[in-house]
Design a protein around this motif. Structure first.
Motif, PDB file in Angstrom:
ATOM      1  N   ALA A  46       0.801  -1.152  -0.060  1.00 14.16           N
ATOM      2  CA  ALA A  46       0.080   0.084   0.080  1.00 14.16           C
ATOM      3  C   ALA A  46       0.899   1.047   0.107  1.00 14.16           C
ATOM      4  CB  ALA A  46      -1.118   0.144   1.263  1.00 14.16           C
ATOM      5  N   GLY A  47       0.581   2.083  -1.091  1.00 15.32           N
ATOM      6  CA  GLY A  47       1.509   3.268  -1.168  1.00 15.32           C
ATOM      7  C   GLY A  47       1.387   3.855  -2.417  1.00 15.32           C
ATOM      8  N   GLU A  48       1.776   5.146  -2.741  1.00 15.88           N
ATOM      9  CA  GLU A  48       1.618   5.655  -3.938  1.00 15.88           C
ATOM     10  C   GLU A  48       0.381   5.712  -4.440  1.00 15.88           C
ATOM     11  OE1 GLU A  48       4.391   7.273  -4.502  1.00 15.88           O
ATOM     12  OE2 GLU A  48       5.554   6.534  -2.986  1.00 15.88           O
ATOM     13  N   GLY A  49      -0.542   5.952  -3.670  1.00 14.22           N
ATOM     14  CA  GLY A  49      -2.108   5.968  -4.101  1.00 14.22           C
ATOM     15  C   GLY A  49      -2.452   4.569  -4.597  1.00 14.22           C
ATOM     16  N   VAL A  50      -2.006   3.611  -4.496  1.00 13.72           N
ATOM     17  CA  VAL A  50      -2.452   2.492  -4.795  1.00 13.72           C
ATOM     18  C   VAL A  50      -2.334   1.260  -3.742  1.00 13.72           C
ATOM     19  CG1 VAL A  50      -1.788   2.908  -7.280  1.00 13.72           C
ATOM     20  CG2 VAL A  50      -0.329   1.741  -5.869  1.00 13.72           C
ATOM     21  N   LEU A  51      -3.175   0.160  -3.863  1.00 15.19           N
ATOM     22  CA  LEU A  51      -3.187  -0.883  -3.075  1.00 15.19           C
ATOM     23  C   LEU A  51      -3.026  -2.114  -4.041  1.00 15.19           C
ATOM     24  CD1 LEU A  51      -3.679  -2.380  -0.431  1.00 15.19           C
ATOM     25  CD2 LEU A  51      -6.105  -2.612  -1.161  1.00 15.19           C
ATOM     26  N   LEU A  52      -1.775  -2.703  -4.026  1.00 10.40           N
ATOM     27  CA  LEU A  52      -1.331  -3.865  -4.857  1.00 10.40           C
ATOM     28  C   LEU A  52      -1.694  -5.298  -4.194  1.00 10.40           C
ATOM     29  CD1 LEU A  52       2.021  -2.220  -5.732  1.00 10.40           C
ATOM     30  CD2 LEU A  52       0.141  -2.424  -7.282  1.00 10.40           C
ATOM     31  N   CYS A  53      -3.023  -5.580  -4.354  1.00  8.07           N
ATOM     32  CA  CYS A  53      -3.731  -6.478  -3.371  1.00  8.07           C
ATOM     33  C   CYS A  53      -3.783  -8.089  -3.846  1.00  8.07           C
ATOM     34  CB  CYS A  53      -4.808  -6.130  -3.005  1.00  8.07           C
ATOM     35  SG  CYS A  53      -6.207  -5.782  -4.396  1.00  8.07           S
ATOM     36  N   GLY A  54      -3.084  -8.319  -5.132  1.00 12.65           N
ATOM     37  CA  GLY A  54      -3.194  -9.818  -5.442  1.00 12.65           C
ATOM     38  C   GLY A  54      -4.422 -10.438  -5.574  1.00 12.65           C
ATOM     39  N   ASP A  55      -4.562 -11.287  -4.699  1.00 19.29           N
ATOM     40  CA  ASP A  55      -5.823 -12.253  -4.681  1.00 19.29           C
ATOM     41  C   ASP A  55      -6.480 -12.380  -3.368  1.00 19.29           C
ATOM     42  OD1 ASP A  55      -5.430 -12.706  -7.322  1.00 19.29           O
ATOM     43  OD2 ASP A  55      -5.127 -14.981  -7.172  1.00 19.29           O
ATOM     44  N   THR A  56      -6.071 -11.262  -2.565  1.00 25.70           N
ATOM     45  CA  THR A  56      -6.787 -11.097  -1.392  1.00 25.70           C
ATOM     46  C   THR A  56      -8.121 -10.366  -1.635  1.00 25.70           C
ATOM     47  OG1 THR A  56      -4.941 -11.123   0.045  1.00 25.70           O
ATOM     48  CG2 THR A  56      -6.796 -10.164   0.876  1.00 25.70           C
ATOM     49  N   LEU A  57      -7.988  -9.128  -1.895  1.00 25.94           N
ATOM     50  CA  LEU A  57      -9.324  -8.337  -2.338  1.00 25.94           C
ATOM     51  C   LEU A  57      -9.521  -8.212  -3.877  1.00 25.94           C
ATOM     52  CD1 LEU A  57     -11.490  -6.346  -1.196  1.00 25.94           C
ATOM     53  CD2 LEU A  57     -10.089  -4.589  -1.486  1.00 25.94           C
ATOM     54  N   PHE A  58     -10.736  -8.527  -4.349  1.00 24.87           N
ATOM     55  CA  PHE A  58     -11.130  -8.167  -5.783  1.00 24.87           C
ATOM     56  C   PHE A  58     -12.103  -7.063  -5.571  1.00 24.87           C
ATOM     57  CE2 PHE A  58     -10.054 -12.822  -6.144  1.00 24.87           C
ATOM     58  CZ  PHE A  58      -8.834 -12.641  -6.892  1.00 24.87           C
ATOM     59  N   SER A  59     -12.365  -6.351  -6.753  1.00 25.77           N
ATOM     60  CA  SER A  59     -13.254  -5.666  -6.820  1.00 25.77           C
ATOM     61  C   SER A  59     -14.745  -6.295  -6.696  1.00 25.77           C
ATOM     62  CB  SER A  59     -13.339  -4.855  -8.335  1.00 25.77           C
ATOM     63  OG  SER A  59     -14.369  -3.630  -8.300  1.00 25.77           O
ATOM     64  N   LEU A  60     -15.412  -5.938  -5.597  1.00 23.22           N
ATOM     65  CA  LEU A  60     -16.745  -6.693  -5.454  1.00 23.22           C
ATOM     66  C   LEU A  60     -16.813  -7.959  -4.897  1.00 23.22           C
ATOM     67  CD1 LEU A  60     -19.199  -5.344  -8.336  1.00 23.22           C
ATOM     68  CD2 LEU A  60     -18.564  -4.110  -6.221  1.00 23.22           C
ATOM     69  N   GLY A  61     -15.548  -8.494  -4.712  1.00 22.28           N
ATOM     70  CA  GLY A  61     -15.377  -9.920  -4.080  1.00 22.28           C
ATOM     71  C   GLY A  61     -14.069  -9.996  -3.284  1.00 22.28           C
ATOM     72  N   CYS A  62     -13.680 -11.135  -2.993  1.00 22.07           N
ATOM     73  CA  CYS A  62     -12.365 -11.379  -2.323  1.00 22.07           C
ATOM     74  C   CYS A  62     -11.952 -12.699  -2.933  1.00 22.07           C
ATOM     75  CB  CYS A  62     -12.592 -11.608  -0.851  1.00 22.07           C
ATOM     76  SG  CYS A  62     -13.553 -13.012  -0.183  1.00 22.07           S
ATOM     77  N   GLY A  63     -10.771 -13.197  -2.396  1.00 23.47           N
ATOM     78  CA  GLY A  63      -9.962 -14.402  -3.115  1.00 23.47           C
ATOM     79  C   GLY A  63     -10.736 -15.663  -2.066  1.00 23.47           C
ATOM     80  N   ARG A  64     -10.449 -16.862  -2.949  1.00 22.74           N
ATOM     81  CA  ARG A  64     -11.002 -18.060  -2.315  1.00 22.74           C
ATOM     82  C   ARG A  64      -9.839 -18.317  -1.006  1.00 22.74           C
ATOM     83  NH1 ARG A  64     -14.289 -21.818  -4.698  1.00 22.74           N
ATOM     84  NH2 ARG A  64     -15.005 -21.185  -6.972  1.00 22.74           N
ATOM     85  N   LEU A  65     -10.369 -19.253  -0.156  1.00 23.55           N
ATOM     86  CA  LEU A  65      -9.616 -19.525   0.939  1.00 23.55           C
ATOM     87  C   LEU A  65      -8.627 -20.966   0.716  1.00 23.55           C
ATOM     88  CD1 LEU A  65     -11.905 -18.502   4.167  1.00 23.55           C
ATOM     89  CD2 LEU A  65     -10.555 -17.055   2.573  1.00 23.55           C
ATOM     90  N   PHE A  66      -7.901 -20.681   0.086  1.00 29.04           N
ATOM     91  CA  PHE A  66      -6.960 -21.900  -0.230  1.00 29.04           C
ATOM     92  C   PHE A  66      -6.184 -22.455   0.950  1.00 29.04           C
ATOM     93  CE2 PHE A  66      -7.468 -20.223  -4.654  1.00 29.04           C
ATOM     94  CZ  PHE A  66      -8.298 -21.359  -5.176  1.00 29.04           C
ATOM     95  N   GLU A  67      -5.807 -21.443   1.884  1.00 19.85           N
ATOM     96  CA  GLU A  67      -4.803 -21.962   2.738  1.00 19.85           C
ATOM     97  C   GLU A  67      -5.487 -21.390   4.399  1.00 19.85           C
ATOM     98  OE1 GLU A  67      -0.839 -22.253   0.319  1.00 19.85           O
ATOM     99  OE2 GLU A  67      -0.942 -20.839   1.742  1.00 19.85           O
ATOM    100  N   GLY A  68      -5.959 -20.242   4.322  1.00 18.63           N
ATOM    101  CA  GLY A  68      -6.467 -19.847   5.535  1.00 18.63           C
ATOM    102  C   GLY A  68      -7.716 -20.104   5.881  1.00 18.63           C
ATOM    103  N   THR A  69      -7.994 -19.368   7.114  1.00 16.37           N
ATOM    104  CA  THR A  69      -9.388 -19.608   7.687  1.00 16.37           C
ATOM    105  C   THR A  69     -10.141 -18.506   7.619  1.00 16.37           C
ATOM    106  OG1 THR A  69      -8.701 -18.622   9.780  1.00 16.37           O
ATOM    107  CG2 THR A  69      -8.437 -21.105   9.592  1.00 16.37           C
ATOM    108  N   PRO A  70     -11.755 -18.488   7.452  1.00 16.70           N
ATOM    109  CA  PRO A  70     -12.473 -17.270   7.488  1.00 16.70           C
ATOM    110  C   PRO A  70     -12.052 -16.106   8.333  1.00 16.70           C
ATOM    111  CG  PRO A  70     -13.744 -19.320   7.377  1.00 16.70           C
ATOM    112  CD  PRO A  70     -12.391 -19.794   7.486  1.00 16.70           C
ATOM    113  N   ALA A  71     -11.827 -16.684   9.480  1.00 14.48           N
ATOM    114  CA  ALA A  71     -11.235 -15.474  10.729  1.00 14.48           C
ATOM    115  C   ALA A  71      -9.983 -14.910  10.039  1.00 14.48           C
ATOM    116  CB  ALA A  71     -11.240 -16.285  11.920  1.00 14.48           C
ATOM    117  N   GLN A  72      -9.086 -15.695   9.646  1.00 15.22           N
ATOM    118  CA  GLN A  72      -7.783 -14.836   9.064  1.00 15.22           C
ATOM    119  C   GLN A  72      -8.066 -13.946   7.922  1.00 15.22           C
ATOM    120  OE1 GLN A  72      -5.476 -18.336   8.524  1.00 15.22           O
ATOM    121  NE2 GLN A  72      -4.123 -17.963   9.672  1.00 15.22           N
TER     122      GLN A  72
END
Length: 254
Positions: free
Chosen positions: A119-145
């Motif tokens: 996060a910086g320079e006016g951008v959030l480079l977020c890979g597959d954690t946050l998508f526009s209108l969605g979020c990434g599948r939980l391949f390894e982590g838990t819902p709480a994480q």
């Protein structure tokens, strides 16, 4: 700074950031070809590669680019990213000299356990954690994480541009509409997305403030999302609400 989404593979975006002096970085290059083409077309010098997580569609082109351009690869501390030349961890500040950029490194386990965002320079480079209108599948982590990770992201400045790893917005939006059919901001966003995609233009980046208004995975405490979750067996606990949302999205077809 210029922010350029480079389409790659089936539906990925590689993010190219460059200054007016011709210095550039790329984020999550799943393949090298689109990056090389963009560098030539824009007459840019590649100075660094940033990686968010270990999946091959985000790192597959990084080694070839490093070899050709002799640049560092910044990546999370994960042995599955053996090509990394420098590791970055939660709380680090990544400072680059060419181009002159500074990013906060934030750990966001969920999609994978070692996923990070920049996060910086006016951008959030977020890979597959946050998508526009969605979020990434939980391949390894838990819902709480994952919920905790999304809450960390939600606390960042709303004017950040969400630069995510895939063109999933329209499909995500169809699910979001089933959760909040009366959300006016969501309706406006989907109209915008439809127009962009009709012209074969990317639907991202979008502002984080827009996502906070439209994205159900960032809105587990909103009244309409709570009502939807109650109808699907979870209401009192935010983690349970997130889990039922994510499970429903996993099987959603429309």
């Amino acid at each position: 700074m210029h922010v350029v989404p480079l389409p790659a593979l089936a539906d990925n975006y590689i993010w190219l950031l460059h200054d007016d002096s011709g210095h550039a970085i790329v984020v999550d290059p799943g393949e090298a070809g689109p990056v090389e083409k963009a560098l030539r077309a824009r007459k840019l010098k590649l100075c660094a590669i940033l990686l968010t997580h270990h999946h091959n569609d985000h790192i597959g082109g990084a080694d070839a680019l490093r070899t050709t351009h002799d640049v560092p690869i910044y990546a999370p501390d994960d042995e599955r990213i053996a090509i990394a030349t420098q590791r970055v961890r939660d709380g680090d500040t990544l400072t680059l000299t060419q181009p002159a950029m500074r990013f906060q490194v934030i750990a966001v386990p969920g999609h994978t356990l070692s996923h990070i965002v920049y996060a910086g320079e006016g951008v959030l480079l977020c890979g597959d954690t946050l998508f526009s209108l969605g979020c990434g599948r939980l391949f390894e982590g838990t819902p709480a994480q994952m919920l905790s990770s999304l809450q960390r992201i939600a606390s960042l400045p709303g004017n950040l541009l969400v630069c995510c790893g895939h063109e999933y917005t329209a499909a995500n939006g169809r699910f979001a509409q089933t959760v909040e059919p009366e959300n006016a901001a969501l309706k406006q966003r989907l109209d915008e997305v439809a127009k962009l995609r009709a012209k074969h233009q990317p639907s991202v980046p979008a502002t984080l403030s827009s996502e906070l208004a439209c994205n159900p995975f960032l809105r587990v405490d909103s009244e309409d999302v709570i009502d939807w979750c109650r109808r699907h067996g979870a209401a009192n606990d935010p983690v349970a609400r997130f889990a039922v949302l994510r499970s429903a999205k996993d099987v959603f077809q429309a």
